[in-house]
Design an enzyme around this catalytic site. Structure first.
Site, PDB file in Angstrom:
ATOM      1  N   GLY C 147      19.712  -1.994 -41.534  1.00  0.00           N
ATOM      2  CA  GLY C 147      20.459  -0.773 -41.282  1.00  0.00           C
ATOM      3  C   GLY C 147      21.362  -0.912 -40.069  1.00  0.00           C
ATOM      4  N   CYS C 148      22.341  -0.015 -39.975  1.00  0.00           N
ATOM      5  CA  CYS C 148      23.347  -0.120 -38.911  1.00  0.00           C
ATOM      6  C   CYS C 148      22.724   0.099 -37.535  1.00  0.00           C
ATOM      7  CB  CYS C 148      24.492   0.847 -39.165  1.00  0.00           C
ATOM      8  SG  CYS C 148      23.978   2.536 -39.513  1.00  0.00           S
TER       9      CYS C 148
END
Lengths: 343, 343, 343, 343
Positions: C147-148
């Site tokens: 995930g970012c």
């Protein structure tokens, strides 16, 4: 006075509420919830987090109760909704300021064509008074408050048209607006990732303020031809800039332009005509001012007018309060902010 | 090939550097520091923090060394500076792509009037080839790369003017630009608190791209009259939208407009003519595309063209690389991004 | 190679498509339309206006056809959707890069708790290889792309945790993200008029990247306690800044910090450790870099790490390409942008 | 009353002028021009275009005349300037509200260290009363109005510190501010192309509001250790969000937190404690409110407080008016906006 507001949770309703809380003649603001079909009671502070200390109930909508308990009613309801509600107030001649577009056009067919909705009846429309505050004195108790683009454009064009200074088929308006003009409803074009760092031309030749502008222009000069009117969405929340181009009828000078604009606006508290230069949008945001500047280009023989407003103040709720002031014969600027906000 | 860049620390120099690092024909980029009078050596990574892994020296500016060590030179220097530097390259017929405005106008007096600076000599100006890439093939080794506004406007107007479809005195351009167009220099109008949430009309009837546009339009049709050209600063970093209005000469239809635009652009890799609708700015930012859409309003008898570019790509460094490609007879789109960036 | 993309119309799918068009090993990109239940065929250029010259069909989703026609598959589908699709690829051991969150957590119950969706099976989860590209080498053909927020945070924390430099219960991460992180779906919090000129803390103590971060941290040091992790939405489209605070275990100096970070990142092409100062978000937007800076405050005895990425590049599609490169044993930076974009 | 303003052309001076025009006790505002060394007379409308109908002269600065003609003086002058001007007012015990940082710190050496400027004398500093309006009652006629970051942070921390609820060495403040906080002066970090689409950590561990915060915290609890205080510039014009983290001393519950905050703020007109959830910046911009929300994370054992203000209202001019009201024993909220602005 007690004021009723229907549609307080929309952007113009919210701004209207703010303004009314500062108005010296308004003792109480009563809110009515037209959209709520359920039995759940809503409160203002739960709808608008910025108003978290305003624990005010949204009352059930009831025309008779509204007229019994208030001195004036503001409709901040969407187009298509308002026209369904107007009849009781028109019958009783109850003071109404209508911020929606439903009662602005006199021609019901024209309304249906541009709004793609069912129009009010011709009788109802006849009873509404189009309230471009600087030019129109209320002729009835039902004020159709002008649209935001229409306000900026008409105030920028009025002196040119009334003084017949421009060629009647030469008017082009390149108008830009902030995103709040499109309302609170979720839409792809108001998604941050779309409109941020962007500019977006929308409703090409189909914006519903075009017939509103033309209706008023033709009152001023029936020879005026349909204008070119373009709307561009800008990545700002509030504000409109209408950049207006027209070809002069005869020799045009800055002096003549200035004289024409000052003739109409010298005594108007909310129109500021610039001696020189052009206004920018932030000159007027959070105020009820319309600032107007002009230039003449001898090379291209083109007059350029730049007219800026806050779409939610002068273009909606500010002018609505101004119209209430006029209707009740108070000073036009009662309760409205004296100075702009900066920065 | 080795490429020299003078002025890499400005916005267009920076973007140019990015593009050249991705160009398959460029083996090495050599940077030259014209502005630095001191003995302190500067490095690219210290000037542009986004380039922090590019520890590349800015060499002392020296025309002879530049010509000895490179195959092509890009000037990304400001107007008024470039013209002081051009002579050695013109003498040697060395390939130059000049992103500044100094060598675009053939008329030295006209330059002085609009730029408020000393012009290059008439001889020097005569040797420059104005490089509107979609229309002009290099006639010399010195390419004057077009201005950003000029590019968006000329590409939007070309089919109309070349096909003589519009009344020659009817063209009005309402152009909007992001703040990077004004460069890196600190100015009140690029202060965040001023331009954020604002729109600002500047250089009213005095923008230096007006004569550049007129010079090219008159090549296409000498009867074209001076256009009305307005520039509005928008709160975005990159991008230009030129909204162009004109009156048609005779009966105008969307079909005719489409035919005219496709005639000129069907085989151009960087102009995308829309089948319907209008482009928005983010359709093209970070790409070398110019997207063009059009509409015709029968009521107002007005053609509207919307032409959008990234001012730093197609309006500056992208077109500069395109011009280098043309000059060196590579495919026009060599090394340039194939698809736009979104969101 | 031929690459399949499922979910191209979302933000990360769109960026992935851009990157793959520039990748030298990818000959063809095939798009598959999972969401489309109707018979209407969709085309890429009709979905993403910036891609208006990419007239590429979105094929009907069919796992067998995808495996027959492609060498690798990218899932850019939402959480909750991907896990429904993974089984055929796992069975055939087909190379997949999964940008969704569905296969990142090894613990199915933990997934259900944080994602509020049905988890993949424990067997399926066991086959996925969590692909934090700088630290994890693929252990299977199914890469769960991080995930970012997790990427920015883990890269910022890794040296501190691996070297056991900080007190295990002292880590606080104040992370800020642009609006694109929340995806294309319309939501009140991504309406321009809400988030413009605003900052908004959301999913307080409930962000689904928390367990993803903890899972990896505990691999590095099982003694690490649950971190405080806060996410604030900023009025920008792209970019994440993770500001990380921690208390040092023993005497801390900038030299030690620098040594620790350089130990892990000196040979990593996409992590740039700053010699001094702190990075800002625009240093990395439109690139695959993660820039990391640090400071130590002796007064407050607090280490501060600032880690910035582009959430759609290094935080999603850029790292996905990096993981594909690793899986296929190409150079890690093949086909990825060499320099950042500025301005 | 007549009020004097020195420094009206800066951001806080401008906002102060707006507020004073709406204050019922202020009959006249007199403006004084300290910076102007020339003989040219300046007018307010020429300096601030948003004030174009306020043709008010900026009078020559003269302390004796100011005291003769006014009842109160506001300094909206920069740090380093104000301290040069204070002596005559202190001598005469003339009411002054000082928005600059010059008279906030009691320790002259500390001032010199953090402000990098010459401090006022110890005698002068002793006569100033630090005016955190919710907590401090004026002890002299010279009010040192708190800094913007200090206000948001101190109001967020006060109940925790006064009630000794948190570990004294555990406080971390991640504060974010809009660009107007840095003033009108041109700077690379306030150039639109830099800060737009960006976030930027500045003055790392060196912000001059740190000693101001510590001075007040130590009055509340002398055991409090130096906090970690980080300032991040956001791409917004107005507003501050201070996100505060701390470890509780003993068992912490939301109920205890709520009780503590309500104890101190229940009767404060400008602090709104949220029953649940966290405030966002736009809840308070253009108002004098400080909205405070809190959360407790049992997993990480961390209290999070979010405190938001408009840096130019509650963080500067709004609190200045509030302090004037207190000094003159008017109701604290006299003349200040009752409701926030939205959108």
């Amino acid at each position: 006075m007690q004021a009723a507001v229907v549609g307080v949770t929309g952007y113009s309703g919210t701004v209207l509420y703010q303004l009314l809380t500062q108005h010296p003649a308004i003792e109480q603001i009563n809110l009515y919830d037209h959209a709520n079909g359920s039995d759940t009671v809503r409160y203002l502070d739960e709808e608008i987090s910025a108003f978290r200390n305003q624990h005010i109930i949204l009352r059930r909508y009831d025309a008779a109760a509204i007229m019994a308990d208030n001195d004036v009613l503001f409709f901040a309801t969407p187009a298509g909704v308002t026209s369904q509600l107007v009849q009781p107030y028109l019958e009783k001649n109850f003071p109404v300021i209508d911020l929606s577009g439903d009662m602005r056009l006199k021609d019901a067919k024209c309304y249906a064509k541009w709004y793609h909705k069912k129009a009010a009846t011709v009788d109802q429309l006849a009873k509404a008074s189009y309230g471009l505050a600087e030019f129109n004195t209320p002729t009835s108790n039902y004020i159709a408050n002008p649209g935001c683009y229409a306000t900026a454009t008409l105030l920028g064009l009025a002196p040119l048209v009334l003084e017949k200074m421009v060629q009647v088929d030469s008017i082009i308006v390149d108008a830009k607006s902030g995103v709040s003009g499109a309302g609170k409803k979720l839409a792809a074009s108001s998604h941050y990732a779309f409109i941020n760092e962007n500019a977006y031309v929308y409703k090409v030749n189909q914006h519903q303020h075009i017939p509103e502008i033309m209706q008023q222009l033709k009152i001023w000069d029936e020879k005026i031809k349909t204008i070119q009117f373009t709307t561009t969405l800008l990545p700002i929340t509030r504000g409109i800039m209408a950049t207006i181009y027209a070809k002069p009828k005869q020799d045009c000078t800055l002096e003549n332009l200035k004289k024409a604009f000052n003739k109409y606006y010298v005594d108007k508290p909310f129109v500021r005509v610039l001696d020189e230069g052009l206004p920018n949008i932030k000159d007027v945001t959070y105020s009820n001012y319309c600032d107007i500047g002009f230039a003449y280009n001898e090379e291209s023989q083109t007059i350029m007018i730049v007219s800026v407003i806050d779409n939610l103040l002068k273009g909606a709720s500010g002018q609505a309060v101004q119209n209430m002031n006029k209707l009740f014969e108070m000073a036009e600027n009662t309760g409205l902010p004296v100075v702009s906000m900066w920065p």
